[in-house]
Design a protein around this motif. Structure first.
Motif, mmCIF file in Angstrom:
data_model
loop_
_atom_site.group_PDB
_atom_site.id
_atom_site.type_symbol
_atom_site.label_atom_id
_atom_site.label_comp_id
_atom_site.label_asym_id
_atom_site.label_seq_id
_atom_site.Cartn_x
_atom_site.Cartn_y
_atom_site.Cartn_z
ATOM 1 N N ASP A 44 62.142 70.111 94.830
ATOM 2 C CA ASP A 44 62.732 71.106 95.725
ATOM 3 C C ASP A 44 62.519 72.496 95.132
ATOM 4 O O ASP A 44 62.530 72.679 93.902
ATOM 5 C CB ASP A 44 64.221 70.834 95.920
ATOM 6 C CG ASP A 44 64.477 69.514 96.657
ATOM 7 O OD1 ASP A 44 63.522 69.002 97.265
ATOM 8 O OD2 ASP A 44 65.622 69.041 96.615
ATOM 9 N N ASP A 68 57.015 69.445 108.686
ATOM 10 C CA ASP A 68 58.164 70.301 108.349
ATOM 11 C C ASP A 68 59.131 70.344 109.517
ATOM 12 O O ASP A 68 58.729 70.425 110.701
ATOM 13 C CB ASP A 68 57.707 71.721 108.034
ATOM 14 C CG ASP A 68 56.957 71.823 106.719
ATOM 15 O OD1 ASP A 68 57.102 70.909 105.897
ATOM 16 O OD2 ASP A 68 56.229 72.834 106.515
ATOM 17 N N THR A 99 62.749 71.259 105.691
ATOM 18 C CA THR A 99 62.729 69.882 105.205
ATOM 19 C C THR A 99 61.298 69.375 105.365
ATOM 20 O O THR A 99 60.817 69.152 106.499
ATOM 21 C CB THR A 99 63.704 69.005 105.981
ATOM 22 O OG1 THR A 99 65.033 69.534 105.842
ATOM 23 C CG2 THR A 99 63.671 67.562 105.468
ATOM 24 N N ARG A 100 60.606 69.235 104.287
ATOM 25 C CA ARG A 100 59.205 68.813 104.296
ATOM 26 C C ARG A 100 59.138 67.322 103.963
ATOM 27 O O ARG A 100 59.516 66.902 102.852
ATOM 28 C CB ARG A 100 58.403 69.627 103.306
ATOM 29 C CG ARG A 100 56.940 69.217 103.187
ATOM 30 C CD ARG A 100 56.130 70.314 102.517
ATOM 31 N NE ARG A 100 55.994 71.469 103.408
ATOM 32 C CZ ARG A 100 55.434 72.623 103.039
ATOM 33 N NH1 ARG A 100 54.953 72.760 101.819
ATOM 34 N NH2 ARG A 100 55.352 73.619 103.894
ATOM 35 N N THR A 101 58.655 66.535 104.959
ATOM 36 C CA THR A 101 58.542 65.088 104.775
ATOM 37 C C THR A 101 57.100 64.760 104.450
ATOM 38 O O THR A 101 56.189 64.957 105.278
ATOM 39 C CB THR A 101 58.988 64.350 106.033
ATOM 40 O OG1 THR A 101 60.335 64.714 106.340
ATOM 41 C CG2 THR A 101 58.888 62.844 105.831
ATOM 42 N N VAL A 109 60.945 63.333 100.706
ATOM 43 C CA VAL A 109 61.409 64.590 101.305
ATOM 44 C C VAL A 109 61.504 65.654 100.219
ATOM 45 O O VAL A 109 62.084 65.429 99.149
ATOM 46 C CB VAL A 109 62.756 64.408 102.014
ATOM 47 C CG1 VAL A 109 63.272 65.754 102.512
ATOM 48 C CG2 VAL A 109 62.628 63.431 103.174
ATOM 49 N N GLN A 110 60.925 66.796 100.503
ATOM 50 C CA GLN A 110 61.043 67.996 99.662
ATOM 51 C C GLN A 110 61.789 69.055 100.457
ATOM 52 O O GLN A 110 61.438 69.332 101.609
ATOM 53 C CB GLN A 110 59.664 68.522 99.258
ATOM 54 C CG GLN A 110 59.713 69.831 98.468
ATOM 55 C CD GLN A 110 58.344 70.497 98.355
ATOM 56 O OE1 GLN A 110 57.424 70.147 99.097
ATOM 57 N NE2 GLN A 110 58.232 71.442 97.440
ATOM 58 N N THR A 111 62.792 69.654 99.837
ATOM 59 C CA THR A 111 63.549 70.717 100.507
ATOM 60 C C THR A 111 63.081 72.072 99.983
ATOM 61 O O THR A 111 63.144 72.340 98.775
ATOM 62 C CB THR A 111 65.053 70.557 100.273
ATOM 63 O OG1 THR A 111 65.461 69.286 100.776
ATOM 64 C CG2 THR A 111 65.825 71.655 100.973
ATOM 65 N N THR A 136 63.832 75.941 100.290
ATOM 66 C CA THR A 136 64.816 76.932 100.745
ATOM 67 C C THR A 136 64.154 78.298 100.752
ATOM 68 O O THR A 136 63.835 78.856 99.695
ATOM 69 C CB THR A 136 66.045 76.935 99.828
ATOM 70 O OG1 THR A 136 66.598 75.617 99.780
ATOM 71 C CG2 THR A 136 67.087 77.906 100.340
#
Length: 575
Positions: A142, A177, A191-193, A207-209, A211
């Motif tokens: 993240d 996204d 929210t990147r899947t 999942v990578q968040t 911000t």
């Protein structure tokens, strides 16, 4: 004839067509009691027509990354058996058919068991090779980025690593996204899947968040620096502009003024504040120090110098002053004068010292050159004999019209006055020059006129004349207190020794015998303390350290007297 006979046989075995087969020729023999023998042959054919038996491994499903030739995994035949043969080993052949996807297949494994006579038994095992294991990868951590940074820039946000699959190669992860609003208009939660799918559709996700935040304050341009200015030259506020990396910024301006130590001094604080949509704030403060450094100035003109007569001295002019910042002006007037009564010309200086509320001071002056209304002059190069000085009237040496109510003063010389006349003194005390000053002591028109009188050298007496010098003619050093010592005396005209003149000269005495030999010398002979009474040295003859009685010769020089040396005979009696 015989009864109860039992036939017997013997076998002759010949090999058959295979290891397990043979031809047995059985000869039966029946012998009666009398030995009568009857034989008959029986042919027994031993054949192997029964196939062996075994149990094939069960059908099995394995992963595509497992080894189908590993019988430990896929299974082996069991219970191999044959009616005749032993030590049999089953073998297999595989027939591979494609599966549902690239990594899958259907292996039909045909197991075969053959005995020594070629009797064969087969059984099929189906091995289903499948790919049910999803790939693996490591998703980037993240991360927080600025709102003006590109979230699609994987060099910034990170990419997956360690992509791997049990059967597929060269897999590439993809992402999708989804976006959610953050805490302020410029903030976004991404929210990147990440998805990685192998050739058989097995899928792994992570999942990578990301911000995306607005933490950068706006930027102000054309910032004014702190400044120090004069109180009458305060600059207008600068026009600033504000920009933001992710949107618009609101710009506000405030100004506060704090009074200083005096009315012209102050501190101006100007504040520009830029705020973006997320509340990030940039503040610029300019401090303007306002000072009153300028002294008051004169309104109108002032003559800096004027020249007047002593009986026409004007009053000081009335002046008006102004200041650039202060209404409170203080004016101090003063006057300085060089008039101490010693000169008929002098200066008056009118001084205006002007200060404002901040202590700035300016000074304005007017110099009044005062000249005498009446000029008194004296004759020049006055030379008198002493006796003329004592009968002169000093007014006789003044020129022009002058008042008679002044006073005469002696400013040079040791002498006294009686009005305008000189009191006589001894001629011996007369000096070379005298200065007499005629003083008019008036407040505005003082006057001092010097009369310089030089005593004429042509009529001045010498300090001593040759007639005033008396030198011993004889010395009788016999102890009777008379003519005991060689004397040099100064006497007056009457022959008295109390001669009043004091002359600063040195007496030099030399005594010679008749052959010209010097028998005594004293170059600083003091008659009061020195006494030559005929004593001798090696050039003389006599007894008891004295010269013989006789005539001798002296040379006396009064050094610094202006007189020539004195020479003459002297009788010395030493008997």
């Amino acid at each position: 004839c015989s009864t109860g006979l039992e036939a017997t046989y013997t076998d002759s075995v010949a090999p058959g067509a295979c290891a397990n087969e043979s031809i047995i020729t059985r000869t039966w023999t029946l012998v009666d009691d009398c030995g009568n023998t009857t034989t008959a042959d029986q042919v027994i054919s031993v054949v192997d027509t029964t196939p062996p038996t075994f149990t094939a491994p069960a059908d099995i499903t394995i992963e595509c990354d497992q080894d189908p030739s590993d019988l430990v995994l896929t299974g082996d035949v069991t219970d191999e058996a044959d009616n005749c043969s032993t030590g049999l080993e089953a073998t297999y052949t595989d027939s591979v058919a494609p599966g549902a996807c690239a990594n899958e297949s259907i292996i039909t494994r045909t197991w075969t068991l053959v005995d020594d006579c070629g009797n064969t038994t087969t059984a099929d095992q189906v091995i289903s090779v499948v790919d049910t294991t999803p790939p693996t990868f490591t998703a980037p951590a993240d991360i927080s980025i600025e709102c003006d940074e590109d979230a699609t820039d994987l060099s910034l946000t990170g990419d997956v690593t360690d992509e791997a699959d049990n059967c597929s190669t060269e897999l590439e992860a993809t992402y999708t996204d989804s976006f959610a609003d953050g805490e302020c208009p410029s903030d976004v939660i991404i929210t990147r899947t990440w998805t990685l799918t192998d050739d058989c559709g097995n899928t792994a996700t992570a999942v990578q968040t990301i911000t995306s935040s607005d933490t950068t304050p706006p930027v102000l341009s054309d910032l004014p620096e702190d400044d120090t200015v004069d109180c009458d030259n305060i600059p207008v506020p600068a026009e600033l502009s504000a920009t933001d990396n992710c949107g618009m910024a609101d710009l506000t301006f405030t100004e506060e003024q704090e009074e200083g130590a005096c009315s012209g001094d102050s501190i101006i604080t100007r504040t520009w504040t830029a705020v973006d949509a997320c509340g990030n704030e940039t503040v610029h403060i300019q401090i303007i120090t306002v000072e009153d450094n300028e002294a008051p100035t004169l309104v109108g003109e002032l003559e800096s110098e004027i020249t007047v007569l002593c009986d026409e001295i004007p009053e000081p002019p009335v002046l008006e002053f102004e200041d650039n910042c202060s209404d409170n002006i203080e004016v101090q007037e003063s006057m300085e004068s060089t008039n101490d009564g010693s000169s008929s010309t002098y200066e008056i200086t009118y001084i205006w010292t002007v200060s404002d509320d901040c202590g700035n001071v300016s000074e304005f002056t007017q110099t009044v050159y005062v000249l005498p209304s009446t000029i008194i002059e004296a004759e020049e190069d006055i030379a008198l004999c002493a006796e003329d000085l004592f009968v002169a009237n000093l007014f006789d040496f003044l020129i022009g019209d002058y008042p008679l109510d002044g006073e005469w003063e002696v400013t040079e010389g040791n002498i006294t006055l009686n009005g305008s006349e000189v009191n006589p003194i001894s001629f011996d005390d007369v000096e070379d020059q005298y200065t007499f000053t005629y003083v008019i002591d008036d407040e505005f028109c003082p006057s001092r006129t010097d009369v310089v009188i030089t005593i004429d050298e042509d009529c001045e007496d010498l300090c001593v004349d040759a007639d005033n010098v008396v030198i011993s003619k004889a010395i009788t050093a016999n102890g009777d207190q008379w003519n005991e010592c060689f004397q040099v005396k100064l006497v007056d005209a009457d022959g008295e020794e109390n001669f009043i003149r004091e002359c600063e000269f040195v007496i030099e005495v030399q005594i010679f015998n008749r052959w010209g030999a010097k028998i005594y010398e004293n170059m600083n002979y003091d008659p009061d303390t020195d006494c030559w009474n005929g004593n001798s040295h090696s050039n003389s003859f006599g007894s008891s350290g004295t010269v013989p009685t006789g005539t001798y010769y002296y040379i006396v020089n009064l050094r610094n007297s202006g007189l020539k040396p004195f020479a003459g005979p002297i009788y010395v009696g030493t008997n």
